[in-house]
Motif scaffolding. Structure first.
Motif, PDB file in Angstrom:
ATOM      1  N   ASP A  24       0.794  -1.221   0.000  1.00  0.00           N
ATOM      2  CA  ASP A  24       0.000   0.000   0.000  1.00  0.00           C
ATOM      3  C   ASP A  24       0.832   1.279   0.000  1.00  0.00           C
ATOM      4  O   ASP A  24       0.274   2.359  -0.062  1.00  0.00           O
ATOM      5  CB  ASP A  24      -0.925   0.032   1.217  1.00  0.00           C
ATOM      6  CG  ASP A  24      -2.073  -0.955   1.078  1.00  0.00           C
ATOM      7  OD1 ASP A  24      -2.285  -1.441  -0.037  1.00  0.00           O
ATOM      8  OD2 ASP A  24      -2.730  -1.241   2.090  1.00  0.00           O
ATOM      9  N   ASP A  60       3.408   7.899  -1.561  1.00  0.00           N
ATOM     10  CA  ASP A  60       2.110   7.457  -2.075  1.00  0.00           C
ATOM     11  C   ASP A  60       1.531   6.420  -1.125  1.00  0.00           C
ATOM     12  O   ASP A  60       2.160   5.370  -0.901  1.00  0.00           O
ATOM     13  CB  ASP A  60       2.274   6.805  -3.453  1.00  0.00           C
ATOM     14  CG  ASP A  60       2.091   7.799  -4.588  1.00  0.00           C
ATOM     15  OD1 ASP A  60       0.945   8.180  -4.837  1.00  0.00           O
ATOM     16  OD2 ASP A  60       3.098   8.165  -5.204  1.00  0.00           O
ATOM     17  N   TYR A  61       0.342   6.688  -0.588  1.00  0.00           N
ATOM     18  CA  TYR A  61      -0.351   5.698   0.229  1.00  0.00           C
ATOM     19  C   TYR A  61      -1.622   5.275  -0.499  1.00  0.00           C
ATOM     20  O   TYR A  61      -2.499   6.095  -0.753  1.00  0.00           O
ATOM     21  CB  TYR A  61      -0.696   6.241   1.608  1.00  0.00           C
ATOM     22  CG  TYR A  61      -1.394   5.219   2.469  1.00  0.00           C
ATOM     23  CD1 TYR A  61      -0.668   4.190   3.059  1.00  0.00           C
ATOM     24  CD2 TYR A  61      -2.766   5.249   2.662  1.00  0.00           C
ATOM     25  CE1 TYR A  61      -1.298   3.224   3.833  1.00  0.00           C
ATOM     26  CE2 TYR A  61      -3.415   4.293   3.424  1.00  0.00           C
ATOM     27  CZ  TYR A  61      -2.664   3.277   4.009  1.00  0.00           C
ATOM     28  OH  TYR A  61      -3.297   2.321   4.757  1.00  0.00           O
ATOM     29  N   TYR A  62      -1.732   3.997  -0.839  1.00  0.00           N
ATOM     30  CA  TYR A  62      -2.828   3.507  -1.665  1.00  0.00           C
ATOM     31  C   TYR A  62      -4.052   3.160  -0.822  1.00  0.00           C
ATOM     32  O   TYR A  62      -3.974   2.348   0.105  1.00  0.00           O
ATOM     33  CB  TYR A  62      -2.377   2.299  -2.485  1.00  0.00           C
ATOM     34  CG  TYR A  62      -1.585   2.699  -3.703  1.00  0.00           C
ATOM     35  CD1 TYR A  62      -2.194   2.806  -4.947  1.00  0.00           C
ATOM     36  CD2 TYR A  62      -0.239   3.041  -3.594  1.00  0.00           C
ATOM     37  CE1 TYR A  62      -1.482   3.210  -6.061  1.00  0.00           C
ATOM     38  CE2 TYR A  62       0.479   3.446  -4.703  1.00  0.00           C
ATOM     39  CZ  TYR A  62      -0.149   3.530  -5.935  1.00  0.00           C
ATOM     40  OH  TYR A  62       0.571   3.951  -7.041  1.00  0.00           O
ATOM     41  N   LYS A  65      -6.601  -0.158  -5.217  1.00  0.00           N
ATOM     42  CA  LYS A  65      -5.592  -0.515  -6.214  1.00  0.00           C
ATOM     43  C   LYS A  65      -5.256   0.648  -7.127  1.00  0.00           C
ATOM     44  O   LYS A  65      -4.118   0.770  -7.612  1.00  0.00           O
ATOM     45  CB  LYS A  65      -6.091  -1.707  -7.037  1.00  0.00           C
ATOM     46  CG  LYS A  65      -5.073  -2.255  -8.018  1.00  0.00           C
ATOM     47  CD  LYS A  65      -5.613  -3.465  -8.746  1.00  0.00           C
ATOM     48  CE  LYS A  65      -4.598  -4.011  -9.746  1.00  0.00           C
ATOM     49  NZ  LYS A  65      -5.110  -5.202 -10.474  1.00  0.00           N
ATOM     50  N   SER A  66      -6.219   1.538  -7.377  1.00  0.00           N
ATOM     51  CA  SER A  66      -5.999   2.617  -8.342  1.00  0.00           C
ATOM     52  C   SER A  66      -6.068   4.024  -7.742  1.00  0.00           C
ATOM     53  O   SER A  66      -5.819   4.999  -8.451  1.00  0.00           O
ATOM     54  CB  SER A  66      -7.018   2.514  -9.479  1.00  0.00           C
ATOM     55  OG  SER A  66      -8.336   2.583  -8.980  1.00  0.00           O
ATOM     56  N   SER A  68      -4.830   6.667  -4.621  1.00  0.00           N
ATOM     57  CA  SER A  68      -3.871   6.870  -3.541  1.00  0.00           C
ATOM     58  C   SER A  68      -3.857   8.328  -3.102  1.00  0.00           C
ATOM     59  O   SER A  68      -4.331   9.209  -3.825  1.00  0.00           O
ATOM     60  CB  SER A  68      -2.456   6.456  -3.982  1.00  0.00           C
ATOM     61  OG  SER A  68      -1.985   7.312  -5.012  1.00  0.00           O
ATOM     62  N   LYS A  70      -1.183  11.169  -2.391  1.00  0.00           N
ATOM     63  CA  LYS A  70       0.210  11.438  -2.741  1.00  0.00           C
ATOM     64  C   LYS A  70       0.628  12.781  -2.163  1.00  0.00           C
ATOM     65  O   LYS A  70      -0.119  13.760  -2.240  1.00  0.00           O
ATOM     66  CB  LYS A  70       0.388  11.460  -4.260  1.00  0.00           C
ATOM     67  CG  LYS A  70       1.800  11.780  -4.743  1.00  0.00           C
ATOM     68  CD  LYS A  70       1.840  11.844  -6.258  1.00  0.00           C
ATOM     69  CE  LYS A  70       3.232  12.189  -6.770  1.00  0.00           C
ATOM     70  NZ  LYS A  70       4.158  11.062  -6.616  1.00  0.00           N
ATOM     71  N   GLU A 115      -5.137   6.277 -10.855  1.00  0.00           N
ATOM     72  CA  GLU A 115      -4.418   5.606 -11.929  1.00  0.00           C
ATOM     73  C   GLU A 115      -5.395   4.857 -12.830  1.00  0.00           C
ATOM     74  O   GLU A 115      -6.374   4.274 -12.351  1.00  0.00           O
ATOM     75  CB  GLU A 115      -3.400   4.626 -11.349  1.00  0.00           C
ATOM     76  CG  GLU A 115      -2.349   5.290 -10.471  1.00  0.00           C
ATOM     77  CD  GLU A 115      -1.411   4.287  -9.827  1.00  0.00           C
ATOM     78  OE1 GLU A 115      -1.651   3.057  -9.973  1.00  0.00           O
ATOM     79  OE2 GLU A 115      -0.447   4.713  -9.180  1.00  0.00           O
TER      80      GLU A 115
END
Length: 214
Positions: A24, A60-62, A65-66, A68, A70, A115
């Motif tokens: 993550d 970056d902490y997610y 999956k797409s 996060s 930043k 993303e």
């Protein structure tokens, strides 16, 4: 027996959490160039800004999956060129001298990043905060000590929006290339006393980053 099972379950949960946390989070370093500008008063368009640079770290902490969160902590240098005209006593121009008005900032954006296209492209946006470390003119400006403008403020705040691409190197490492715009929304001062208006900043940036998944 029950204690052993409980211990194994706890260890399994801890191990799973560590793997999840590692997937993550990404940390990285970044560098780039900026082209600043200002707006808000009638003479703002006559400022002669030059290309500056930035250096910093990223996180970056997610959340998914797409998606996060930043952030960066950047040292950023912005440069404005000043010129003085020199005249003979009779009024004829004899030459010019060029000076660099240098602004050194700590820049911290906090962005929500999305993303898409299998994480090959991304967009991000959110607020940014600037803190002015130092403002200097090189070489020494003849009237540098004069008090003919409003006070230069230490803080700047606004909205940041960027778009970029991610290039995967391996499972853990990737390179990002991003175009970002920081759009200031508060007065940062430095307006000549005889001019009405404010100074609000703007900066276009090209940023290259290297990121490592933990």
């Amino acid at each position: 027996m029950h204690k052993n099972k409980l211990l194994l379950l706890v260890l399994g949960l801890i191990f799973s959490f560590q793997i999840s946390a590692q997937n993550d989070l990404k940390i990285g370093v970044n560098a780039g160039i900026n082209y600043p500008d200002v707006r808000g008063h009638e003479y703002a368009k006559y400022n002669n800004f030059k290309v500056g640079y930035l250096l910093g770290i990223s996180l970056d902490y997610y959340l998914t999956k797409s998606i996060s969160v930043k952030t960066n902590v950047n040292y950023e240098r912005k440069i404005r060129e000043l010129q003085l005209l020199y005249f003979q006593p009779g009024g004829d121009e004899i030459g010019t001298k060029t000076f660099k008005d240098i602004f050194e900032y700590i820049n911290i954006p906090i962005l929500l990043k999305y993303e898409f296209l299998n994480a090959k492209l991304f967009i991000n946006g959110g607020p940014f905060f600037n803190y002015l470390l130092h403002n200097k003119i090189e070489p020494n400006f003849p009237n540098e000590g004069s008090n003919n403008q409003t006070e230069q403020k230490k803080f700047d705040f606004g909205a940041s929006l960027g778009i970029g691409t991610s290039i995967s190197i391996n499972e853990k490492n990737d390179i990002t290339i991003e175009v970002r715009n920081d759009f200031g929304i508060i007065d940062t001062g430095g307006v000549p006393d005889h001019v009405e208006g404010e100074v609000k900043t703007n900066a276009f940036k090209l940023i290259v980053g290297w990121n490592l998944g933990l």
